[in-house]
Structure formats: C-alpha cells, structure tokens
Scaffold this motif. Structure first.
Motif, PDB file in Angstrom:
ATOM      1  N   ALA A 278      42.058  33.553  38.482  1.00  0.00           N
ATOM      2  CA  ALA A 278      42.741  32.735  39.474  1.00  0.00           C
ATOM      3  C   ALA A 278      44.182  33.185  39.679  1.00  0.00           C
ATOM      4  CB  ALA A 278      42.699  31.271  39.064  1.00  0.00           C
ATOM      5  N   GLU A 279      44.870  33.546  38.611  1.00  0.00           N
ATOM      6  CA  GLU A 279      46.241  34.012  38.720  1.00  0.00           C
ATOM      7  C   GLU A 279      46.334  35.334  39.473  1.00  0.00           C
ATOM      8  OE1 GLU A 279      47.630  34.121  34.716  1.00  0.00           O
ATOM      9  OE2 GLU A 279      48.262  32.029  34.702  1.00  0.00           O
ATOM     10  N   THR A 280      45.465  36.285  39.111  1.00  0.00           N
ATOM     11  CA  THR A 280      45.541  37.607  39.731  1.00  0.00           C
ATOM     12  C   THR A 280      45.112  37.606  41.186  1.00  0.00           C
ATOM     13  OG1 THR A 280      43.325  38.142  38.888  1.00  0.00           O
ATOM     14  CG2 THR A 280      45.201  38.832  37.551  1.00  0.00           C
ATOM     15  N   THR A 281      44.284  36.645  41.585  1.00  0.00           N
ATOM     16  CA  THR A 281      43.850  36.578  42.973  1.00  0.00           C
ATOM     17  C   THR A 281      44.691  35.617  43.808  1.00  0.00           C
ATOM     18  OG1 THR A 281      42.196  34.923  42.344  1.00  0.00           O
ATOM     19  CG2 THR A 281      41.455  37.195  42.500  1.00  0.00           C
ATOM     20  N   GLY A 282      45.712  35.003  43.201  1.00  0.00           N
ATOM     21  CA  GLY A 282      46.616  34.147  43.954  1.00  0.00           C
ATOM     22  C   GLY A 282      46.090  32.739  44.175  1.00  0.00           C
TER      23      GLY A 282
ATOM     24  N   MET B 153      45.196  44.240  35.551  1.00  0.00           N
ATOM     25  CA  MET B 153      44.334  43.990  36.701  1.00  0.00           C
ATOM     26  C   MET B 153      43.076  44.856  36.647  1.00  0.00           C
ATOM     27  SD  MET B 153      44.029  42.286  39.523  1.00  0.00           S
ATOM     28  CE  MET B 153      45.701  41.734  39.826  1.00  0.00           C
ATOM     29  N   ARG B 154      43.261  46.146  36.358  1.00  0.00           N
ATOM     30  CA  ARG B 154      42.095  47.029  36.281  1.00  0.00           C
ATOM     31  C   ARG B 154      41.182  46.646  35.123  1.00  0.00           C
ATOM     32  NH1 ARG B 154      42.177  53.630  36.710  1.00  0.00           N
ATOM     33  NH2 ARG B 154      40.857  54.027  34.924  1.00  0.00           N
ATOM     34  N   ASP B 155      41.754  46.158  34.034  1.00  0.00           N
ATOM     35  CA  ASP B 155      40.933  45.718  32.902  1.00  0.00           C
ATOM     36  C   ASP B 155      40.003  44.585  33.315  1.00  0.00           C
ATOM     37  OD1 ASP B 155      42.137  47.569  31.283  1.00  0.00           O
ATOM     38  OD2 ASP B 155      43.552  46.154  30.392  1.00  0.00           O
ATOM     39  N   ILE B 156      40.505  43.654  34.124  1.00  0.00           N
ATOM     40  CA  ILE B 156      39.668  42.550  34.608  1.00  0.00           C
ATOM     41  C   ILE B 156      38.558  43.087  35.490  1.00  0.00           C
ATOM     42  CG2 ILE B 156      39.628  40.422  35.957  1.00  0.00           C
ATOM     43  CD1 ILE B 156      42.527  39.972  35.177  1.00  0.00           C
ATOM     44  N   LEU B 157      38.895  44.036  36.364  1.00  0.00           N
ATOM     45  CA  LEU B 157      37.881  44.649  37.224  1.00  0.00           C
ATOM     46  C   LEU B 157      36.803  45.333  36.394  1.00  0.00           C
ATOM     47  CD1 LEU B 157      39.850  46.211  40.202  1.00  0.00           C
ATOM     48  CD2 LEU B 157      37.804  44.796  40.388  1.00  0.00           C
ATOM     49  N   ASP B 158      37.217  46.035  35.345  1.00  0.00           N
ATOM     50  CA  ASP B 158      36.243  46.683  34.469  1.00  0.00           C
ATOM     51  C   ASP B 158      35.261  45.668  33.894  1.00  0.00           C
ATOM     52  OD1 ASP B 158      36.587  49.434  34.482  1.00  0.00           O
ATOM     53  OD2 ASP B 158      38.258  49.372  33.078  1.00  0.00           O
ATOM     54  N   ILE B 159      35.805  44.564  33.418  1.00  0.00           N
ATOM     55  CA  ILE B 159      34.953  43.527  32.830  1.00  0.00           C
ATOM     56  C   ILE B 159      33.980  42.981  33.862  1.00  0.00           C
ATOM     57  CG2 ILE B 159      34.945  41.209  31.838  1.00  0.00           C
ATOM     58  CD1 ILE B 159      37.662  41.925  30.549  1.00  0.00           C
TER      59      ILE B 159
ATOM     60  N   ASN C 205      51.200  55.356  44.563  1.00  0.00           N
ATOM     61  CA  ASN C 205      52.361  54.524  44.231  1.00  0.00           C
ATOM     62  C   ASN C 205      51.910  53.340  43.370  1.00  0.00           C
ATOM     63  OD1 ASN C 205      53.849  51.842  45.216  1.00  0.00           O
ATOM     64  ND2 ASN C 205      55.323  53.523  45.260  1.00  0.00           N
ATOM     65  N   ALA C 206      52.640  53.048  42.308  1.00  0.00           N
ATOM     66  CA  ALA C 206      52.216  52.034  41.332  1.00  0.00           C
ATOM     67  C   ALA C 206      52.050  50.651  41.968  1.00  0.00           C
ATOM     68  CB  ALA C 206      53.225  51.967  40.188  1.00  0.00           C
ATOM     69  N   GLU C 207      52.964  50.272  42.835  1.00  0.00           N
ATOM     70  CA  GLU C 207      52.882  48.972  43.502  1.00  0.00           C
ATOM     71  C   GLU C 207      51.640  48.910  44.402  1.00  0.00           C
ATOM     72  OE1 GLU C 207      55.422  46.392  46.801  1.00  0.00           O
ATOM     73  OE2 GLU C 207      56.414  47.952  45.620  1.00  0.00           O
ATOM     74  N   ASP C 208      51.373  49.996  45.125  1.00  0.00           N
ATOM     75  CA  ASP C 208      50.203  50.038  45.995  1.00  0.00           C
ATOM     76  C   ASP C 208      48.912  49.993  45.179  1.00  0.00           C
ATOM     77  OD1 ASP C 208      52.045  50.294  47.971  1.00  0.00           O
ATOM     78  OD2 ASP C 208      51.491  52.327  48.571  1.00  0.00           O
ATOM     79  N   LEU C 209      48.932  50.626  44.018  1.00  0.00           N
ATOM     80  CA  LEU C 209      47.739  50.663  43.177  1.00  0.00           C
ATOM     81  C   LEU C 209      47.370  49.263  42.692  1.00  0.00           C
ATOM     82  CD1 LEU C 209      45.703  52.654  42.018  1.00  0.00           C
ATOM     83  CD2 LEU C 209      47.149  52.863  39.995  1.00  0.00           C
ATOM     84  N   GLN C 210      48.388  48.481  42.289  1.00  0.00           N
ATOM     85  CA  GLN C 210      48.112  47.109  41.869  1.00  0.00           C
ATOM     86  C   GLN C 210      47.613  46.267  43.041  1.00  0.00           C
ATOM     87  OE1 GLN C 210      47.987  46.020  38.681  1.00  0.00           O
ATOM     88  NE2 GLN C 210      48.297  48.217  38.333  1.00  0.00           N
ATOM     89  N   LYS C 211      48.171  46.500  44.226  1.00  0.00           N
ATOM     90  CA  LYS C 211      47.710  45.816  45.436  1.00  0.00           C
ATOM     91  C   LYS C 211      46.243  46.146  45.690  1.00  0.00           C
ATOM     92  CE  LYS C 211      49.013  47.693  49.244  1.00  0.00           C
ATOM     93  NZ  LYS C 211      49.884  48.195  50.314  1.00  0.00           N
ATOM     94  N   LYS C 212      45.876  47.391  45.514  1.00  0.00           N
ATOM     95  CA  LYS C 212      44.488  47.837  45.698  1.00  0.00           C
ATOM     96  C   LYS C 212      43.571  47.134  44.703  1.00  0.00           C
ATOM     97  CE  LYS C 212      41.725  52.095  45.114  1.00  0.00           C
ATOM     98  NZ  LYS C 212      41.002  51.666  43.902  1.00  0.00           N
ATOM     99  N   TYR C 213      43.951  47.126  43.431  1.00  0.00           N
ATOM    100  CA  TYR C 213      43.113  46.490  42.413  1.00  0.00           C
ATOM    101  C   TYR C 213      42.960  44.994  42.687  1.00  0.00           C
ATOM    102  CZ  TYR C 213      43.526  50.722  39.525  1.00  0.00           C
ATOM    103  OH  TYR C 213      43.467  52.001  39.038  1.00  0.00           O
ATOM    104  N   ARG C 214      44.047  44.351  43.103  1.00  0.00           N
ATOM    105  CA  ARG C 214      44.002  42.906  43.375  1.00  0.00           C
ATOM    106  C   ARG C 214      43.020  42.602  44.510  1.00  0.00           C
ATOM    107  NH1 ARG C 214      48.911  42.388  44.188  1.00  0.00           N
ATOM    108  NH2 ARG C 214      49.499  41.944  42.045  1.00  0.00           N
TER     109      ARG C 214
ATOM    110  N   GLU D   1      40.521  44.457  45.438  1.00  0.00           N
ATOM    111  CA  GLU D   1      39.163  44.788  45.018  1.00  0.00           C
ATOM    112  C   GLU D   1      38.560  43.688  44.151  1.00  0.00           C
ATOM    113  OE1 GLU D   1      39.203  48.686  43.302  1.00  0.00           O
ATOM    114  OE2 GLU D   1      39.720  49.636  45.195  1.00  0.00           O
ATOM    115  N   LEU D   2      39.394  43.031  43.344  1.00  0.00           N
ATOM    116  CA  LEU D   2      38.887  41.903  42.558  1.00  0.00           C
ATOM    117  C   LEU D   2      38.494  40.760  43.487  1.00  0.00           C
ATOM    118  CD1 LEU D   2      38.276  40.504  39.917  1.00  0.00           C
ATOM    119  CD2 LEU D   2      40.687  39.874  39.740  1.00  0.00           C
ATOM    120  N   GLN D   3      39.313  40.485  44.474  1.00  0.00           N
ATOM    121  CA  GLN D   3      39.000  39.435  45.435  1.00  0.00           C
ATOM    122  C   GLN D   3      37.743  39.792  46.236  1.00  0.00           C
ATOM    123  OE1 GLN D   3      42.839  39.537  47.313  1.00  0.00           O
ATOM    124  NE2 GLN D   3      43.510  37.662  46.309  1.00  0.00           N
ATOM    125  N   PHE D   4      37.610  41.059  46.558  1.00  0.00           N
ATOM    126  CA  PHE D   4      36.439  41.539  47.291  1.00  0.00           C
ATOM    127  C   PHE D   4      35.171  41.333  46.462  1.00  0.00           C
ATOM    128  CE2 PHE D   4      34.241  45.434  49.276  1.00  0.00           C
ATOM    129  CZ  PHE D   4      33.813  44.705  50.371  1.00  0.00           C
TER     130      PHE D   4
END
Length: 250
Positions: A244-248, A1-7, A85-94, A96-99
C-alpha cells in the motif's frame, strides 16, 4: 521496490501446462518480431523459469549494448537497467507493481488489453541521457491464472514536438482509457473504510482495538482485513502495508 516485485512475480504457483514449451516458443517469436519491426530492445521474461530472452534492435548500439541475441538467468535485464536514471528506475518499478496488482484483479483473457508505459532516461555510449519509451505487456498466463510471460519493449523517443510519451501510465488498448498513477487513480482500489483499517494495522493495532476505535464489530474488521489482502494480492498485514505504501494507497 524491486524486492517486492520479485516476491509478487516469482511466488505465483505456475501450474504446469502440457503446451508450456509451445507458449514459450510463441513468446520468443513475438519478442523477436517487435525488435525487428520497431528496432527496439525486446525482453521476454519467463517468471516460471526465471529466465529472460533479449532481442536487440538498432537502438542497442546507441546505448552501447551487444546486438547479439541473449538468454539470461534472471527476469531483470540488468545490463540495460543499470544505465537507467535511478529516479526513473524506481518510477518504473512502482508502476509495474501497480500494473501487476491491477492485472491480478481481472481475468487472464483481459490482461493482454493493458500496457504499462514509462518514460526513461538511459545513458548512451557517450554517457549522456537519452529518452526511451518503455512498454510492459503480459502476454501469457499459466493454466491456473498465474502471470507467466512478460514482454518489455524499449523504444527510442522520436525528436518531434508532436510525439509525446507520458511519464507513467497504464493503457487499456481495447477501450483507449488510461490510468495515470501520478494522479492517484489507484487510490480507488481500497474503500475509505479499508484504508482506515489498514492505517490502524500499520500502527500495530489489533482487530479488537480497531473495532473499538472505529465502532465496528470484530467480524466486520476481520472482513475488511480479508478484503484488503485479496485486493492487494497479499497474505499478511506486513506485506499489505508495504504494498500500500509503495503504490501510494497510504
């Protein structure tokens, strides 16, 4: 997820501006002001230079971080993020990508009206989780519209039953409206037909096969493809499916 945000964040064009240094200085002042007024940790990230400027309020001591102002060669404040927390971190990244996707669909002047808010569990100096409210604001764009300056604020959540923080939400501070990705608000970004086309693209179907499957002309399918790429701010089918997958959306 963070890799996509970086790109997405770092591949913007960032057209040079004659007042670029002034914009950076203003961003630093804003970040420092927040840290002092709210006793929060304030992180200003410059996507163009790939650097961040961190200002520490009193909350930093509870987490076990230095309280000295810091400048780092990254847009990610990993010393802090590694405590989340790892689960919260992925939620945050997800979120932020949608944002980022949302802000790319509106004009630069409107972007400062929006904030992304996430509730995070962060380990304190005792190794126990404490609750933090994370806010993300984009406070400056390049002349070409690229999103350049991001401000992250980490605030303590007050121990009071009436003080509630949403798990993950995007807020329009000018209208008071919210977008909650947990309730699939982002599914409206693509039309039903565009989702159909994207699902078939995901399964390796070519434009002619998609046209035959959906009883459409190839020109119509190609128009749907271009609309999908534009809405998701991507340049190819593989990236479109991944976003599309990562943003649901799929």
């Amino acid at each position: 997820m963070r890799d996509i945000l970086d790109i997405k964040l770092l591949s913007q064009s960032f057209e040079a501006s004659p007042d670029a240094d002034l914009k950076l200085d203003n961003g630093k002042l804003i970040a420092e002001m927040y840290s002092r007024l709210e006793n929060c940790i304030s992180v200003l990230s410059d996507m163009r230079s790939r650097r961040s400027y961190i200002y520490y309020g009193a909350i930093a001591q509870q987490i076990g971080l230095s309280t000295e102002q810091a400048e780092i060669g990254s847009i990610w404040e990993d010393e802090l993020l590694n405590r989340v927390n790892a689960e919260d971190l992925q939620k945050k990244y997800r979120l932020e990508l949608q944002f980022f996707q949302l802000l790319n669909s509106i004009g630069p002047a409107e972007r400062t009206n929006y904030q992304a808010i996430t509730k995070l569990r962060i380990r304190n100096v005792e190794g126990k989780y404490m609750l933090i409210k994370h806010r993300l604001l984009y406070i400056g764009s390049s002349d070409d519209g690229s999103i350049r300056f991001a401000l992250c604020l980490y605030n303590m959540i007050y121990d009071h039953p009436e003080y509630e923080v949403p798990q993950s939400v995007i807020i329009n501070t000018s209208s008071g409206k919210t977008i909650d990705y947990n309730h699939n608000s982002f599914t409206d970004m693509l039309s039903a037909r565009e989702k159909e086309v994207l699902r078939l693209i995901k399964h390796g179907r070519r434009s002619k096969e998609i046209a035959d499957k959906l009883s459409l002309s190839i020109n119509t399918v190609n128009r749907h493809r271009q609309n999908i790429f534009q809405k998701l701010n991507v340049t190819n089918a593989m990236e479109a499916c991944k976003v599309a997958e990562t943003t649901g959306l799929l």
